[in-house]
Every structure is written in C-alpha cells, then in structure tokens.
Write a protein that holds these residues in place. Structure first.
Motif, mmCIF file in Angstrom:
data_model
loop_
_atom_site.group_PDB
_atom_site.id
_atom_site.type_symbol
_atom_site.label_atom_id
_atom_site.label_comp_id
_atom_site.label_asym_id
_atom_site.label_seq_id
_atom_site.Cartn_x
_atom_site.Cartn_y
_atom_site.Cartn_z
ATOM 1 N N LYS A 115 0.812 -1.255 -0.033
ATOM 2 C CA LYS A 115 0.006 -0.147 0.137
ATOM 3 C C LYS A 115 0.844 1.186 -0.088
ATOM 4 O O LYS A 115 0.257 2.217 -0.013
ATOM 5 C CB LYS A 115 -0.839 -0.035 1.171
ATOM 6 C CG LYS A 115 -2.019 -1.180 1.110
ATOM 7 C CD LYS A 115 -2.933 -1.111 2.242
ATOM 8 C CE LYS A 115 -4.004 -2.094 1.953
ATOM 9 N NZ LYS A 115 -5.039 -1.976 3.122
ATOM 10 N N ILE A 116 2.240 1.180 -0.060
ATOM 11 C CA ILE A 116 3.038 2.226 0.045
ATOM 12 C C ILE A 116 3.803 2.258 -1.722
ATOM 13 O O ILE A 116 4.033 1.394 -2.065
ATOM 14 C CB ILE A 116 4.306 1.920 1.054
ATOM 15 C CG1 ILE A 116 3.656 2.215 2.280
ATOM 16 C CG2 ILE A 116 5.400 3.089 0.609
ATOM 17 C CD1 ILE A 116 4.607 1.874 3.335
ATOM 18 N N SER A 117 3.721 3.616 -2.078
ATOM 19 C CA SER A 117 4.312 3.857 -3.357
ATOM 20 C C SER A 117 5.580 3.861 -3.303
ATOM 21 O O SER A 117 6.367 3.613 -2.486
ATOM 22 C CB SER A 117 3.841 5.351 -3.768
ATOM 23 O OG SER A 117 2.358 5.472 -3.786
ATOM 24 N N LYS A 118 6.270 3.464 -4.476
ATOM 25 C CA LYS A 118 7.731 3.363 -4.590
ATOM 26 C C LYS A 118 8.416 4.563 -4.098
ATOM 27 O O LYS A 118 9.378 4.240 -3.208
ATOM 28 C CB LYS A 118 8.052 3.169 -6.249
ATOM 29 C CG LYS A 118 7.649 1.919 -6.728
ATOM 30 C CD LYS A 118 8.024 1.788 -8.117
ATOM 31 C CE LYS A 118 7.619 0.175 -8.804
ATOM 32 N NZ LYS A 118 8.164 0.105 -9.974
ATOM 33 N N LYS A 170 3.476 12.646 -3.758
ATOM 34 C CA LYS A 170 2.666 12.241 -4.705
ATOM 35 C C LYS A 170 2.153 10.643 -4.538
ATOM 36 O O LYS A 170 1.893 10.134 -5.654
ATOM 37 C CB LYS A 170 2.823 12.759 -6.187
ATOM 38 C CG LYS A 170 2.820 13.937 -6.482
ATOM 39 C CD LYS A 170 3.403 14.496 -7.607
ATOM 40 C CE LYS A 170 3.402 15.859 -7.914
ATOM 41 N NZ LYS A 170 4.000 16.506 -9.050
ATOM 42 N N SER A 171 2.149 10.016 -3.394
ATOM 43 C CA SER A 171 1.810 8.921 -3.307
ATOM 44 C C SER A 171 0.129 8.552 -3.338
ATOM 45 O O SER A 171 -0.414 9.406 -3.420
ATOM 46 C CB SER A 171 1.962 8.423 -1.594
ATOM 47 O OG SER A 171 1.237 9.207 -0.997
ATOM 48 N N LYS A 172 0.223 7.182 -3.592
ATOM 49 C CA LYS A 172 -1.449 7.117 -4.108
ATOM 50 C C LYS A 172 -2.293 7.124 -2.608
ATOM 51 O O LYS A 172 -3.391 7.458 -2.671
ATOM 52 C CB LYS A 172 -1.594 5.597 -4.460
ATOM 53 C CG LYS A 172 -2.941 4.970 -4.938
ATOM 54 C CD LYS A 172 -2.757 3.785 -5.540
ATOM 55 C CE LYS A 172 -4.231 3.241 -5.835
ATOM 56 N NZ LYS A 172 -4.041 1.708 -6.354
ATOM 57 N N ASN A 173 -1.670 6.540 -1.628
ATOM 58 C CA ASN A 173 -2.635 6.226 -0.419
ATOM 59 C C ASN A 173 -2.142 7.476 0.818
ATOM 60 O O ASN A 173 -2.731 7.408 1.817
ATOM 61 C CB ASN A 173 -2.395 4.970 0.329
ATOM 62 C CG ASN A 173 -2.939 3.941 -0.696
ATOM 63 O OD1 ASN A 173 -4.046 3.940 -1.071
ATOM 64 N ND2 ASN A 173 -2.055 2.880 -0.846
ATOM 65 N N LEU A 193 3.448 10.045 15.161
ATOM 66 C CA LEU A 193 2.980 8.802 14.427
ATOM 67 C C LEU A 193 2.762 8.914 13.228
ATOM 68 O O LEU A 193 1.911 9.802 12.926
ATOM 69 C CB LEU A 193 1.892 8.159 15.387
ATOM 70 C CG LEU A 193 2.187 7.621 16.742
ATOM 71 C CD1 LEU A 193 0.672 7.036 17.324
ATOM 72 C CD2 LEU A 193 3.203 6.907 16.887
ATOM 73 N N LEU A 194 3.549 8.201 12.377
ATOM 74 C CA LEU A 194 3.309 8.526 10.729
ATOM 75 C C LEU A 194 2.975 7.181 10.327
ATOM 76 O O LEU A 194 3.134 6.059 10.847
ATOM 77 C CB LEU A 194 4.562 8.610 10.160
ATOM 78 C CG LEU A 194 5.434 9.696 10.759
ATOM 79 C CD1 LEU A 194 6.912 9.621 9.947
ATOM 80 C CD2 LEU A 194 4.930 10.900 10.562
ATOM 81 N N LYS A 195 1.992 7.544 9.364
ATOM 82 C CA LYS A 195 1.125 6.216 8.734
ATOM 83 C C LYS A 195 1.313 6.289 7.267
ATOM 84 O O LYS A 195 0.998 7.179 6.843
ATOM 85 C CB LYS A 195 -0.634 6.015 9.479
ATOM 86 C CG LYS A 195 -0.967 4.916 8.697
ATOM 87 C CD LYS A 195 -2.389 4.540 8.991
ATOM 88 C CE LYS A 195 -2.993 3.207 8.346
ATOM 89 N NZ LYS A 195 -4.205 3.514 7.646
ATOM 90 N N LEU A 196 1.922 5.228 6.872
ATOM 91 C CA LEU A 196 2.293 5.242 5.169
ATOM 92 C C LEU A 196 1.596 3.849 4.949
ATOM 93 O O LEU A 196 2.332 2.885 5.392
ATOM 94 C CB LEU A 196 3.626 5.382 4.919
ATOM 95 C CG LEU A 196 4.477 6.619 5.521
ATOM 96 C CD1 LEU A 196 4.700 6.748 6.638
ATOM 97 C CD2 LEU A 196 5.440 7.072 4.369
ATOM 98 N N GLY A 197 0.715 3.821 4.175
ATOM 99 C CA GLY A 197 0.030 2.610 3.716
ATOM 100 C C GLY A 197 -0.498 2.021 4.954
ATOM 101 O O GLY A 197 -1.353 2.713 5.671
#
Length: 137
Positions: free
Chosen positions: A73-76, A94-97, A117-121
C-alpha cells in the motif's frame, strides 16, 4: 558540547590539550548530537529502527530509498523527510494512499515533532529524536 576532563584523575585541562597535564593520559572529548529515527510500530518488521542520517531521506518500496518499506500500500517513492537546521519536515511525494501524522492526512509539508506517529500505507512509524553522546578520541 565539549568537555576536556580526563576520566581517571578528573583534572580540568585547557581546551585543545591532547594529554592531561596532571597524569599524562590521552584526553577524550565528548560531543552531543541529536539523532532522528523512525521506529516501526506496525508493519512487516516491527521494532525496526531507521536512522535518518541524510539531510533528505526518501521513504518507499523502491530499493533506492533511504527507508525501504515492504508494504504493497506504499508507493515506490511515497514520502520524503528533510532536515533543515535541526527541524524535520515530511512531505508526500504524490503517493497513492497519502501520509498521515497522528491520524490526520497531510496535504502540504509538515514539521515533525518527537513522538509523532506516521502512517504510510498500512505501516505505522514513530518519529523519534534522541540525544546521544559520542566519544571522540
């Protein structure tokens, strides 16, 4: 912060001395530095620590990133954390999520504070700044 105290005899020496003028022992200089890091709380490798040693650290799935996260769920190239004079900033690449800080989606570059707290994907990371003491000989 520097300290020219030799540990064994505790004689106070002048700055710049390489050896203690009382006992002759080599002096050790102490230096403090802030180290920023991300600690994975939830993801494929919980408790993993990522040290942010570069002024610009990219985060994503791609192997070219400073912080590589194995989460579909994380972009490249998902996000970037930048250090500007000791202040840390994150922006979405410019990530998708998206990128979330303490549960809120960011739209623009945001300053990070100790404990954010960071949420990525589906990955959750805690931003941490810790004071470390380094010995220099």
């Amino acid at each position: 912060m520097e300290d020219n105290l030799e540990n064994r005899c505790n004689h106070e020496n002048k700055p710049g001395n390489s050896f203690c003028t009382q006992c002759g022992a080599r002096l050790v200089k102490m230096e403090q530095a802030d180290i920023a890091r991300l600690i994975m709380l939830h993801g494929d490798r919980p408790d993993t620590i990522f040290y942010l040693l570069e002024s610009d650290c990219s985060i994503g799935r791609d192997l070219e990133n400073s912080v590589i996260l194995n989460d579909n769920k994380i972009s490249k190239q998902h996000a970037k954390i930048s250090n500007s004079n000791g202040d840390y900033w994150i922006h979405d690449s410019k990530s998708k999520n998206g990128v979330y800080i303490n549960g809120k989606k960011i739209k623009h570059r945001k300053r990070l504070h100790d404990g954010c707290l960071l949420k990525l994907g589906s990955t959750i990371l805690r931003f941490d700044i810790s004071l470390t003491v380094k010995k220099l000989i």
